[in-house]
Design an enzyme around this catalytic site. Structure first.
Site, short mmCIF file in Angstrom:
data_model
loop_
_atom_site.label_atom_id
_atom_site.label_comp_id
_atom_site.label_asym_id
_atom_site.label_seq_id
_atom_site.Cartn_x
_atom_site.Cartn_y
_atom_site.Cartn_z
N GLY A 159 0.84 -1.20 0.00
CA GLY A 159 0.00 0.00 0.00
C GLY A 159 0.87 1.25 0.00
O GLY A 159 1.54 1.55 0.99
N GLY B 18 1.17 4.61 3.71
CA GLY B 18 2.33 3.78 3.34
C GLY B 18 3.51 4.61 2.84
O GLY B 18 4.64 4.42 3.30
N VAL C 262 -3.07 -0.88 3.44
CA VAL C 262 -4.01 -0.70 2.33
C VAL C 262 -5.28 -0.02 2.83
O VAL C 262 -5.51 0.11 4.04
CB VAL C 262 -4.35 -2.05 1.65
CG1 VAL C 262 -3.10 -2.66 1.03
CG2 VAL C 262 -4.98 -3.02 2.64
N THR D 77 -6.07 1.02 9.56
CA THR D 77 -7.01 1.07 10.69
C THR D 77 -8.04 -0.03 10.50
O THR D 77 -8.71 -0.09 9.46
CB THR D 77 -7.72 2.44 10.73
OG1 THR D 77 -6.71 3.45 10.76
CG2 THR D 77 -8.62 2.56 11.93
N ASN E 19 -9.67 8.32 16.94
CA ASN E 19 -10.33 9.10 15.88
C ASN E 19 -11.74 9.50 16.30
O ASN E 19 -12.19 10.62 15.99
CB ASN E 19 -10.36 8.30 14.58
CG ASN E 19 -9.07 8.50 13.78
OD1 ASN E 19 -8.24 9.32 14.16
ND2 ASN E 19 -8.90 7.76 12.71
N CYS F 19 -10.64 9.30 7.27
CA CYS F 19 -10.65 8.46 8.47
C CYS F 19 -11.85 8.65 9.40
O CYS F 19 -12.47 7.66 9.80
CB CYS F 19 -9.38 8.71 9.27
SG CYS F 19 -7.92 8.17 8.38
N ARG G 224 -10.79 13.38 0.10
CA ARG G 224 -11.73 12.36 0.56
C ARG G 224 -12.61 12.92 1.70
O ARG G 224 -12.10 13.47 2.66
CB ARG G 224 -10.98 11.10 1.01
CG ARG G 224 -10.40 10.34 -0.20
CD ARG G 224 -9.59 9.14 0.22
NE ARG G 224 -8.35 9.51 0.87
CZ ARG G 224 -7.46 8.61 1.33
NH1 ARG G 224 -7.70 7.32 1.21
NH2 ARG G 224 -6.35 9.02 1.90
P1 NAD Z 1 -4.78 5.02 0.28
O1 NAD Z 1 -6.02 4.72 -0.45
O2 NAD Z 1 -4.13 6.35 0.09
O3 NAD Z 1 -3.68 3.91 -0.03
C1 NAD Z 1 -3.94 2.53 0.00
C2 NAD Z 1 -3.17 1.88 -1.14
O4 NAD Z 1 -3.27 0.46 -1.01
C3 NAD Z 1 -3.69 2.21 -2.54
O5 NAD Z 1 -2.66 2.82 -3.28
C4 NAD Z 1 -4.11 0.85 -3.12
O6 NAD Z 1 -3.84 0.73 -4.51
C5 NAD Z 1 -3.23 -0.10 -2.32
N1 NAD Z 1 -3.73 -1.48 -2.29
C6 NAD Z 1 -4.97 -1.93 -1.99
N2 NAD Z 1 -5.00 -3.28 -2.02
C7 NAD Z 1 -3.75 -3.70 -2.34
C8 NAD Z 1 -3.15 -4.98 -2.51
N3 NAD Z 1 -3.85 -6.11 -2.33
N4 NAD Z 1 -1.86 -5.04 -2.86
C9 NAD Z 1 -1.14 -3.91 -3.04
N5 NAD Z 1 -1.65 -2.67 -2.88
C10 NAD Z 1 -2.94 -2.55 -2.52
O7 NAD Z 1 -5.14 4.82 1.84
P2 NAD Z 1 -4.42 5.54 3.08
O8 NAD Z 1 -5.01 6.88 3.30
O9 NAD Z 1 -2.96 5.38 2.95
O10 NAD Z 1 -4.96 4.63 4.27
C11 NAD Z 1 -4.47 3.32 4.46
C12 NAD Z 1 -4.95 2.82 5.82
O11 NAD Z 1 -4.39 3.65 6.85
C13 NAD Z 1 -6.46 2.88 6.02
O12 NAD Z 1 -6.85 1.78 6.81
C14 NAD Z 1 -6.66 4.16 6.80
O13 NAD Z 1 -7.81 4.11 7.60
C15 NAD Z 1 -5.42 4.20 7.67
N6 NAD Z 1 -5.00 5.54 8.07
C16 NAD Z 1 -5.05 6.58 7.20
C17 NAD Z 1 -4.59 7.83 7.61
C18 NAD Z 1 -4.64 9.02 6.69
O14 NAD Z 1 -4.42 10.12 7.16
N7 NAD Z 1 -4.89 8.86 5.41
C19 NAD Z 1 -4.05 8.01 8.88
C20 NAD Z 1 -4.00 6.90 9.73
C21 NAD Z 1 -4.47 5.68 9.31
C1 UDX Z 2 -7.08 12.25 11.43
C2 UDX Z 2 -6.43 12.11 12.82
O1 UDX Z 2 -6.16 13.41 13.33
C3 UDX Z 2 -5.16 11.29 12.72
O2 UDX Z 2 -4.63 11.07 14.03
C4 UDX Z 2 -5.49 9.96 12.08
O3 UDX Z 2 -4.31 9.20 11.95
C5 UDX Z 2 -6.14 10.16 10.72
O4 UDX Z 2 -7.31 10.96 10.86
P1 UDX Z 2 -6.60 13.74 9.29
O5 UDX Z 2 -7.96 13.30 8.89
O6 UDX Z 2 -5.49 13.58 8.33
O7 UDX Z 2 -6.16 12.99 10.62
O8 UDX Z 2 -6.64 15.30 9.69
P2 UDX Z 2 -7.16 16.09 10.98
O9 UDX Z 2 -6.20 17.16 11.26
O10 UDX Z 2 -7.53 15.22 12.08
O11 UDX Z 2 -8.48 16.80 10.42
C6 UDX Z 2 -9.65 16.07 10.11
C7 UDX Z 2 -10.76 17.04 9.75
O12 UDX Z 2 -11.17 17.78 10.89
C8 UDX Z 2 -10.36 18.08 8.71
O13 UDX Z 2 -11.43 18.28 7.81
C9 UDX Z 2 -10.09 19.32 9.53
O14 UDX Z 2 -10.27 20.51 8.80
C10 UDX Z 2 -11.14 19.17 10.62
N1 UDX Z 2 -10.80 19.89 11.85
C11 UDX Z 2 -9.69 19.57 12.56
C12 UDX Z 2 -11.66 20.89 12.30
O15 UDX Z 2 -12.69 21.19 11.68
N2 UDX Z 2 -11.35 21.53 13.46
C13 UDX Z 2 -10.26 21.25 14.21
O16 UDX Z 2 -10.06 21.87 15.25
C14 UDX Z 2 -9.39 20.22 13.73
#
Ligand code: NAD
Ligand code: UDX
Length: 483
Positions: A16, A21, A97, A139, A234, A286, A356
């Site tokens: 991922g 990742g 992923v 997650t 979260n 998230c 997103r």
């Molecule tokens: P993302 O969609 O940006 O990336 C996931 C990637 O995984 C994609 O590029 C997809 O093509 C790849 N993938 C899916 N299935 C696959 C497979 N079988 N083999 C290889 N690649 C594969 O998602 P993300 O935002 O990086 O989130 C990933 C995870 O982390 C989620 O569970 C999310 O809830 C968690 N998370 C996200 C954030 C954030 O801020 N985005 C923060 C903390 C945790």
């Molecule tokens: C969140 C969590 O903060 C992070 O710990 C987890 O790993 C992934 O999800 P993220 O979604 O990237 O992170 O951004 P975050 O700063 O939490 O903001 C989320 C949303 O809340 C945004 O739309 C932001 O604008 C909004 N927000 C944040 C508010 O409206 N008010 C605030 O005071 C803080």
């Protein structure tokens, strides 16, 4: 001595290459120069973008990420679509992923769709060769580690018959980074959480982080607590935003100011000052998905009151977004038909190109539905992404006055790469939806002259200088400002 208590780690594979990742592995590669880090993904275009020499074309925009990529890429950090190859040589496999909400079947709309996680577990089961630590970075619902463990055990039994049995440990190591500050969050985390049953595997992963994180910040728990702590974290953060957004509506009705209320309550050390900024409603990949997952788990265990409590956090967020759309309509005399409105910001927060669940998506859809012609600017989001999110092609021709007559009352949108004065020509309103710093530097006096009067500015992020806007003789609505 340390080696005796940990497994040797030479190669890491992360499945991922997304928002988690990519940046997470970049930081591991930076601080662990003796470890090879391979980030693999099924999306070949994404991998090719990670390998692009032009660092502006990386698939994820995060401040300072490009510098680390430049330093480590092709030295000890590699991006590839050869998933099997790198699983087979990995000592640790991170599963990073996507885990979106299920869109059909049982639990649709709430439960996490684990098909990508299961596919990864099967790939690891099929291609791992030696002892492999499998780390849940995504997650996940509580007890997913059990599913992964079961899949891996099947592989073990099968390969044992061929005399080459890999062995596995499963750990939970959820990621807490926030987009827009990911690199800083990864370099200086509040904590690193590692849940697992095998002490040696936990110590092995801990030793990686100890290269830059102090030991007292590395928390070891049982695996289910680790999985649940991520969802809970979260949910608590999102709950604060829904709480303050609900208070913003009361402020607007009573003459109070939500910024003053936030400041006052934030001084209470039991409450704390962070995450109390009222905005257009939380977005991001998230919060909504993780709370709905918690709701699903609560319902699954018959805890309906618990489920209702957490679901209300999401419901208030949806209501708050539509409240903003309705306010715009009301203040523009109840109709948006054919009216030009400038949208400043489409990303779900500043310093990311991620859209997103951005509040901008629903708000823009609402306004277009009411017949408005939107000009949308965002410094990092592409027009293709907006087309995808709004499920509507942009209007390429210059906007004709009364063009709504040609479109059955449906409005339109078009993209502007810049915020030059021309885009405000004949606009009835401007909405600030993302807190990009450049929007707070706009010269409203100049813009007011271009706008249709009475011109309206809707500041959903409270980033504008209200005096400047008012001195420009524009009407200002600020979230939570009842004064
Ligand atoms: P993302 O969609 O940006 O990336 C996931 C990637 O995984 C994609 O590029 C997809 O093509 C790849 N993938 C899916 N299935 C696959 C497979 N079988 N083999 C290889 N690649 C594969 O998602 P993300 O935002 O990086 O989130 C990933 C995870 O982390 C989620 O569970 C999310 O809830 C968690 N998370 C996200 C954030 C954030 O801020 N985005 C923060 C903390 C945790
Ligand atoms: C969140 C969590 O903060 C992070 O710990 C987890 O790993 C992934 O999800 P993220 O979604 O990237 O992170 O951004 P975050 O700063 O939490 O903001 C989320 C949303 O809340 C945004 O739309 C932001 O604008 C909004 N927000 C944040 C508010 O409206 N008010 C605030 O005071 C803080």
């Amino acid at each position: 001595m340390k080696d005796a208590k940990t497994f040797k780690v030479k190669n890491i594979c992360c499945i991922g290459a997304g928002y988690v990742g990519g940046p997470t592995m970049a930081v591991i590669a930076k601080y662990c120069p003796d470890i090879n880090v391979f980030v693999v993904d099924i999306d070949k275009q994404k991998i090719s973008n990670w390998n692009n020499k032009d660092l502006n074309k990386l698939p994820v925009f995060e401040p300072n990420l490009d510098q680390i990529i430049e330093k480590c890429r092709d030295k000890n950090l590699f991006f590839s679509h050869e998933i099997e190859k790198y699983i087979s040589i990995a000592d640790i496999v991170f599963i990073s992923v996507n885990t979106p909400t299920k869109v059909r079947g049982f639990g649709a709309g709430k439960a996490s769709d684990l098909k990508w996680v299961e596919a990864c577990a099967r790939q690891v089961a099929n291609f791992a060769r030696n002892h492999t630590i499998v780390v849940e970075k995504s997650t996940l619902p509580v007890r997913t580690a059990e599913v992964i463990q079961n899949i891996l055990e099947i592989a073990q039994r099968r390969t044992k018959e061929n005399n080459e049995a890999p062995t596995f440990d499963v750990l939970s190591n959820p990621e807490f980074l926030s987009e827009g500050t990911a690199i800083n969050d990864l370099k200086n985390p509040d904590r690193v959480l590692i849940g697992g049953n095998n002490n040696k595997a936990i110590k092995t992963l801990s030793a990686i982080y100890e290269n830059w994180v102090s030991k007292d910040k590395i928390l070891e728990t049982n695996i289910w607590s680790s999985e649940l702590a991520k969802l809970t974290s979260n949910a608590f953060l999102a709950q604060r935003i829904s709480s303050i957004n609900s208070i913003s509506a009361i402020c607007e009705s009573t003459g109070a100011d939500v910024r003053e209320v936030s400041r006052a309550i934030g001084k209470d050390t039991r409450i704390g000052s962070k995450f109390l900024d009222s905005g257009p409603g939380f977005g991001g990949s998230c919060f909504k998905k993780d709370i709905l997952n918690l709701v699903y788990i609560a319902k699954f265990y018959g805890l309906n009151e618990v489920a209702d409590f957490w679901e209300s956090v999401v419901n208030i967020n949806t209501w708050h977004q539509s409240r903003i759309s309705q306010l715009v309509i009301k203040n523009l005399f109840g109709t948006l038909a054919g009216k030009k409105i400038v949208i400043l910001g489409f990303a779900f927060k500043a310093n990311t190109n991620d859209t997103r669940e951005s509040a901008a998506i629903q708000i823009c859809k609402d306004l277009i539905n009411e017949g408005a012609n939107l000009i949308i600017n965002d410094p990092k989001v592409s027009s293709n992404q907006i087309t995808h999110d709004l499920e509507m092609e942009q209007l390429n021709t210059k906007l004709e006055e009364n063009s709504f007559y040609n479109n059955n009352g449906l409005g339109s949108w078009s993209f502007s790469k810049n915020i030059d004065i021309e885009i405000f020509e004949d606009a009835y309103a401007v909405l600030v939806l993302t807190e990009w710093p450049q929007y707070s530097m706009i010269n409203w006096k100049k813009i007011a002259k271009k706008m249709i009067q009475p011109g309206w500015i809707f500041d959903s992020r409270s980033i504008l200088d209200s005096e400047e806007v008012k001195n420009a003789e524009l009407n200002l609505w600020r979230v939570g400002d009842g004064s």
